[in-house]
Design a protein around this motif. Structure first.
Motif, PDB file in Angstrom:
ATOM      1  N   LEU A  99     -25.497   8.344 -33.291  1.00  0.00           N
ATOM      2  CA  LEU A  99     -26.676   8.027 -34.096  1.00  0.00           C
ATOM      3  C   LEU A  99     -26.979   9.137 -35.102  1.00  0.00           C
ATOM      4  O   LEU A  99     -27.282   8.872 -36.267  1.00  0.00           O
ATOM      5  N   VAL A 100     -26.893  10.374 -34.634  1.00  0.00           N
ATOM      6  CA  VAL A 100     -27.149  11.508 -35.529  1.00  0.00           C
ATOM      7  C   VAL A 100     -26.098  11.574 -36.630  1.00  0.00           C
ATOM      8  O   VAL A 100     -26.427  11.750 -37.814  1.00  0.00           O
ATOM      9  N   CYS A 101     -24.834  11.410 -36.267  1.00  0.00           N
ATOM     10  CA  CYS A 101     -23.753  11.451 -37.254  1.00  0.00           C
ATOM     11  C   CYS A 101     -23.899  10.332 -38.279  1.00  0.00           C
ATOM     12  O   CYS A 101     -23.752  10.543 -39.484  1.00  0.00           O
ATOM     13  N   GLY A 102     -24.205   9.121 -37.791  1.00  0.00           N
ATOM     14  CA  GLY A 102     -24.395   7.989 -38.690  1.00  0.00           C
ATOM     15  C   GLY A 102     -25.586   8.171 -39.607  1.00  0.00           C
ATOM     16  O   GLY A 102     -25.524   7.856 -40.796  1.00  0.00           O
ATOM     17  N   GLY A 103     -26.677   8.692 -39.056  1.00  0.00           N
ATOM     18  CA  GLY A 103     -27.875   8.922 -39.857  1.00  0.00           C
ATOM     19  C   GLY A 103     -27.646   9.950 -40.952  1.00  0.00           C
ATOM     20  O   GLY A 103     -28.049   9.747 -42.104  1.00  0.00           O
ATOM     21  N   LEU A 104     -27.000  11.065 -40.607  1.00  0.00           N
ATOM     22  CA  LEU A 104     -26.718  12.105 -41.596  1.00  0.00           C
ATOM     23  C   LEU A 104     -25.763  11.605 -42.671  1.00  0.00           C
ATOM     24  O   LEU A 104     -25.944  11.885 -43.865  1.00  0.00           O
ATOM     25  N   ALA A 105     -24.742  10.867 -42.264  1.00  0.00           N
ATOM     26  CA  ALA A 105     -23.773  10.328 -43.217  1.00  0.00           C
ATOM     27  C   ALA A 105     -24.452   9.388 -44.210  1.00  0.00           C
ATOM     28  O   ALA A 105     -24.233   9.472 -45.422  1.00  0.00           O
ATOM     29  N   GLY A 106     -25.294   8.496 -43.682  1.00  0.00           N
ATOM     30  CA  GLY A 106     -25.999   7.561 -44.553  1.00  0.00           C
ATOM     31  C   GLY A 106     -26.975   8.263 -45.486  1.00  0.00           C
ATOM     32  O   GLY A 106     -27.108   7.902 -46.650  1.00  0.00           O
ATOM     33  N   LEU A 107     -27.656   9.285 -44.975  1.00  0.00           N
ATOM     34  CA  LEU A 107     -28.629  10.036 -45.772  1.00  0.00           C
ATOM     35  C   LEU A 107     -27.965  10.714 -46.965  1.00  0.00           C
ATOM     36  O   LEU A 107     -28.440  10.597 -48.106  1.00  0.00           O
ATOM     37  N   VAL A 108     -26.860  11.395 -46.723  1.00  0.00           N
ATOM     38  CA  VAL A 108     -26.160  12.104 -47.801  1.00  0.00           C
ATOM     39  C   VAL A 108     -25.566  11.112 -48.801  1.00  0.00           C
ATOM     40  O   VAL A 108     -25.713  11.268 -50.016  1.00  0.00           O
ATOM     41  N   ALA A 109     -24.891  10.071 -48.295  1.00  0.00           N
ATOM     42  CA  ALA A 109     -24.244   9.098 -49.172  1.00  0.00           C
ATOM     43  C   ALA A 109     -25.267   8.364 -50.027  1.00  0.00           C
ATOM     44  O   ALA A 109     -25.058   8.145 -51.222  1.00  0.00           O
ATOM     45  N   GLN A 110     -26.385   8.002 -49.422  1.00  0.00           N
ATOM     46  CA  GLN A 110     -27.418   7.276 -50.155  1.00  0.00           C
ATOM     47  C   GLN A 110     -28.062   8.140 -51.232  1.00  0.00           C
ATOM     48  O   GLN A 110     -28.315   7.679 -52.348  1.00  0.00           O
ATOM     49  N   LEU A 140     -17.889  13.960 -39.230  1.00  0.00           N
ATOM     50  CA  LEU A 140     -18.880  14.533 -38.315  1.00  0.00           C
ATOM     51  C   LEU A 140     -18.530  14.218 -36.858  1.00  0.00           C
ATOM     52  O   LEU A 140     -18.661  15.075 -35.981  1.00  0.00           O
ATOM     53  N   LYS A 141     -18.077  12.988 -36.616  1.00  0.00           N
ATOM     54  CA  LYS A 141     -17.656  12.618 -35.263  1.00  0.00           C
ATOM     55  C   LYS A 141     -16.515  13.504 -34.777  1.00  0.00           C
ATOM     56  O   LYS A 141     -16.520  13.984 -33.643  1.00  0.00           O
ATOM     57  N   GLN A 142     -15.560  13.714 -35.657  1.00  0.00           N
ATOM     58  CA  GLN A 142     -14.406  14.540 -35.298  1.00  0.00           C
ATOM     59  C   GLN A 142     -14.816  15.985 -35.021  1.00  0.00           C
ATOM     60  O   GLN A 142     -14.307  16.631 -34.104  1.00  0.00           O
ATOM     61  N   THR A 143     -15.769  16.486 -35.806  1.00  0.00           N
ATOM     62  CA  THR A 143     -16.267  17.848 -35.606  1.00  0.00           C
ATOM     63  C   THR A 143     -16.947  17.992 -34.252  1.00  0.00           C
ATOM     64  O   THR A 143     -16.737  18.980 -33.533  1.00  0.00           O
ATOM     65  N   VAL A 144     -17.765  16.990 -33.880  1.00  0.00           N
ATOM     66  CA  VAL A 144     -18.454  17.015 -32.585  1.00  0.00           C
ATOM     67  C   VAL A 144     -17.445  16.936 -31.446  1.00  0.00           C
ATOM     68  O   VAL A 144     -17.561  17.647 -30.441  1.00  0.00           O
ATOM     69  N   LYS A 145     -16.436  16.083 -31.587  1.00  0.00           N
ATOM     70  CA  LYS A 145     -15.403  15.959 -30.557  1.00  0.00           C
ATOM     71  C   LYS A 145     -14.696  17.290 -30.314  1.00  0.00           C
ATOM     72  O   LYS A 145     -14.461  17.699 -29.183  1.00  0.00           O
ATOM     73  N   GLN A 146     -14.335  17.961 -31.423  1.00  0.00           N
ATOM     74  CA  GLN A 146     -13.617  19.234 -31.308  1.00  0.00           C
ATOM     75  C   GLN A 146     -14.489  20.306 -30.664  1.00  0.00           C
ATOM     76  O   GLN A 146     -14.006  21.130 -29.881  1.00  0.00           O
ATOM     77  N   GLU A 169     -14.483  11.196 -26.297  1.00  0.00           N
ATOM     78  CA  GLU A 169     -15.503  10.338 -26.895  1.00  0.00           C
ATOM     79  C   GLU A 169     -16.817  11.098 -26.989  1.00  0.00           C
ATOM     80  O   GLU A 169     -17.072  12.012 -26.208  1.00  0.00           O
ATOM     81  N   ILE A 170     -17.653  10.706 -27.944  1.00  0.00           N
ATOM     82  CA  ILE A 170     -18.955  11.360 -28.089  1.00  0.00           C
ATOM     83  C   ILE A 170     -20.043  10.397 -27.635  1.00  0.00           C
ATOM     84  O   ILE A 170     -19.854   9.180 -27.632  1.00  0.00           O
ATOM     85  N   SER A 171     -21.182  10.937 -27.281  1.00  0.00           N
ATOM     86  CA  SER A 171     -22.286  10.119 -26.754  1.00  0.00           C
ATOM     87  C   SER A 171     -22.921   9.284 -27.859  1.00  0.00           C
ATOM     88  O   SER A 171     -22.756   9.548 -29.053  1.00  0.00           O
ATOM     89  N   THR A 172     -23.680   8.280 -27.424  1.00  0.00           N
ATOM     90  CA  THR A 172     -24.370   7.396 -28.368  1.00  0.00           C
ATOM     91  C   THR A 172     -25.367   8.180 -29.221  1.00  0.00           C
ATOM     92  O   THR A 172     -25.510   7.918 -30.418  1.00  0.00           O
ATOM     93  N   SER A 173     -26.052   9.145 -28.619  1.00  0.00           N
ATOM     94  CA  SER A 173     -27.034   9.931 -29.374  1.00  0.00           C
ATOM     95  C   SER A 173     -26.363  10.719 -30.500  1.00  0.00           C
ATOM     96  O   SER A 173     -26.885  10.804 -31.607  1.00  0.00           O
ATOM     97  N   TYR A 174     -25.185  11.284 -30.221  1.00  0.00           N
ATOM     98  CA  TYR A 174     -24.450  12.003 -31.260  1.00  0.00           C
ATOM     99  C   TYR A 174     -23.986  11.043 -32.356  1.00  0.00           C
ATOM    100  O   TYR A 174     -23.984  11.383 -33.534  1.00  0.00           O
TER     101      TYR A 174
END
Length: 209
Positions: free
Chosen positions: A147-158, A128-134, A140-145
């Protein structure tokens, strides 16, 4: 829980949780970076399945290294008030009544769950980070992005691995009721249907881990 007495009823087991979370997280992130560098000459451009593999190995080693604290945390959190006087008393009582293997109840289910969970979480976050960067064409991506990427990743994995988390916790607490992972899954499904292996998922979404 509130009827048990004070606000501290909502924090039972949190001491063991705090004691385990720092080394577990540090080991997981440090190993993930090290394994990626050993696995690939270009860690920033690994394929998805390679990221899953590296993250899964790191998560498995991290969880295995602190697993007794995971068992103690769960026992302290869900046992009736007064069962244990603290971390040391809980550990001593488990060893005295169940042997050292009691500290590793549910470790098979834990490893079966944490490896795909950590692997998916790391891989999805990096993807997700790489997608946002592209998309933004930024180095580099912002802290808010993040947070969103980390939250979505954790949600799906969990969500994908949550049934094994249920099995692990049941085996930690109801040690003598199940004869292994498959027996636990079978009993839960037969008595509680498919909803039984997803109990508490919404709370885990709110909490994140």
């Amino acid at each position: 829980m509130a009827a048990e007495g004070t606000v501290f009823a909502f924090f039972r087991g949190n001491g063991a949780n705090c004691l385990k979370i720092a080394p577990e997280t540090a080991i997981k992130f440090a190993l993930n970076d090290r394994i990626k560098r050993a696995f690939s000459e270009d860690p920033g451009n690994m394929r998805f399945h390679e990221r899953v593999l590296c993250g899964g190995v790191a998560g498995g080693i991290a969880q295995g290294s602190i697993y007794p604290l995971e068992t103690i945390r769960t026992r302290l959190a869900v046992s009736p008030p007064g069962t244990y006087r603290g971390i040391g008393h809980c550990a001593g009582l488990i060893v005295r009544l169940e042997g050292f293997k009691g500290l590793y109840r549910g470790v098979g289910a834990s490893m079966a769950g944490i490896v795909p969970y950590a692997g998916l979480s790391f891989a999805l976050f990096e993807t997700l980070k790489q997608t946002v960067k592209q998309k933004d064409k930024n180095s580099e991506i912002s802290t808010s992005y993040r947070l969103v990427c980390g939250g979505l990743a954790g949600l799906v994995a969990q969500s994908a691995t949550y049934p094994l988390d249920i099995v692990r916790r049941r085996m930690q607490v109801q040690a003598h009721q199940y004869n292994g992972i498959w027996d636990a899954i079978t009993q839960i499904l037969s008595k509680e249907d498919w909803r039984g292996v997803y109990k508490g998922l919404s709370m885990n979404w709110v909490k994140g881990e």
